[in-house]
Design a protein around this motif. Structure first.
Motif, PDB file in Angstrom:
ATOM      1  N   THR A  53       0.862  -1.179   0.000  1.00 44.53           N
ATOM      2  CA  THR A  53       0.000   0.000   0.000  1.00 44.53           C
ATOM      3  C   THR A  53       0.898   1.228   0.000  1.00 44.53           C
ATOM      4  O   THR A  53       1.754   1.375   0.876  1.00 44.53           O
ATOM      5  N   LYS A  54       0.718   2.090  -1.004  1.00 49.00           N
ATOM      6  CA  LYS A  54       1.474   3.340  -1.073  1.00 49.00           C
ATOM      7  C   LYS A  54       0.716   4.379  -0.272  1.00 49.00           C
ATOM      8  O   LYS A  54      -0.485   4.568  -0.460  1.00 49.00           O
ATOM      9  N   SER A  55       1.444   5.040   0.612  1.00 50.13           N
ATOM     10  CA  SER A  55       0.826   6.018   1.505  1.00 50.13           C
ATOM     11  C   SER A  55       1.445   7.386   1.311  1.00 50.13           C
ATOM     12  O   SER A  55       2.656   7.512   1.103  1.00 50.13           O
ATOM     13  N   MET A  56       0.593   8.417   1.398  1.00 48.04           N
ATOM     14  CA  MET A  56       1.058   9.790   1.348  1.00 48.04           C
ATOM     15  C   MET A  56       0.436  10.551   2.514  1.00 48.04           C
ATOM     16  O   MET A  56      -0.779  10.504   2.719  1.00 48.04           O
ATOM     17  N   ILE A  57       1.291  11.221   3.265  1.00 48.32           N
ATOM     18  CA  ILE A  57       0.855  12.081   4.361  1.00 48.32           C
ATOM     19  C   ILE A  57       1.107  13.517   3.925  1.00 48.32           C
ATOM     20  O   ILE A  57       2.205  13.846   3.468  1.00 48.32           O
ATOM     21  N   LYS A  58       0.093  14.349   4.080  1.00 47.80           N
ATOM     22  CA  LYS A  58       0.239  15.776   3.792  1.00 47.80           C
ATOM     23  C   LYS A  58      -0.149  16.530   5.057  1.00 47.80           C
ATOM     24  O   LYS A  58      -1.259  16.388   5.555  1.00 47.80           O
ATOM     25  N   LEU A  59       0.805  17.315   5.576  1.00 47.88           N
ATOM     26  CA  LEU A  59       0.590  18.095   6.795  1.00 47.88           C
ATOM     27  C   LEU A  59       0.462  19.564   6.448  1.00 47.88           C
ATOM     28  O   LEU A  59       1.323  20.129   5.777  1.00 47.88           O
TER      29      LEU A  59
END
Length: 148
Positions: A53-59
């Motif tokens: 699973t490719k995950s992206m976090i944007k803060l």
């Protein structure tokens, strides 16, 4: 902060009927900052399933945006003092989840980001648990990574 980072994400869910069960992921990832927002990209492997699973976090300011694509698919938006609904697609079926973020705290240092999010979790409009997510993102080059 450098592009190559170590990502540590731990979560704790406190349901009324059970003790909190901590969950932790430690992996390597990529970091960049664009238009005042922090981005962290990494992959997760789920035990018992092929693929990842490719995950992206944007803060951003008072927001945490998590997108996962692969074995599980979800787009979760945490906004302070606002409830957001989304579908979480898993290999076992989909769930309607509600995320009501109570607090989002981001501490930024030269080679580190520390994030804490407190939120209430709903499944199919029913309160399931009060949760906390803690994220530590650190430059690999800093050489100061420790598991607490």
């Amino acid at each position: 902060m450098t592009k190559d980072v170590i990502v540590s994400i731990s979560g704790l869910q406190m349901a009324e009927s059970m003790d909190g069960e901590p969950i932790e992921v430690i992996t390597h990832g990529d970091y960049y900052k664009r238009n005042g927002k922090h981005y962290i990209l990494y992959e997760e492997v789920q035990e018992g399933f092929e693929g990842s699973t490719k995950s992206m976090i944007k803060l951003g300011e008072n927001t945490l945006d998590i997108t996962k694509k692969g074995v599980s698919n979800v787009h979760m938006l945490f906004e302070k003092n606002k409830k957001n609904l989304t579908y979480y697609y898993t290999p076992f079926g989909s769930l309607l989840i509600g995320i009501d973020a109570k607090n989002i705290s981001v501490t930024e240092e030269e080679h580190k980001l520390h994030v804490e999010v407190d939120y209430a979790l709903e499944v199919n409009y029913e309160h399931m648990a009060d949760c906390t997510i803690t994220m530590n993102i650190q430059s690999k080059e800093s050489g100061d990574f420790r598991i607490a």
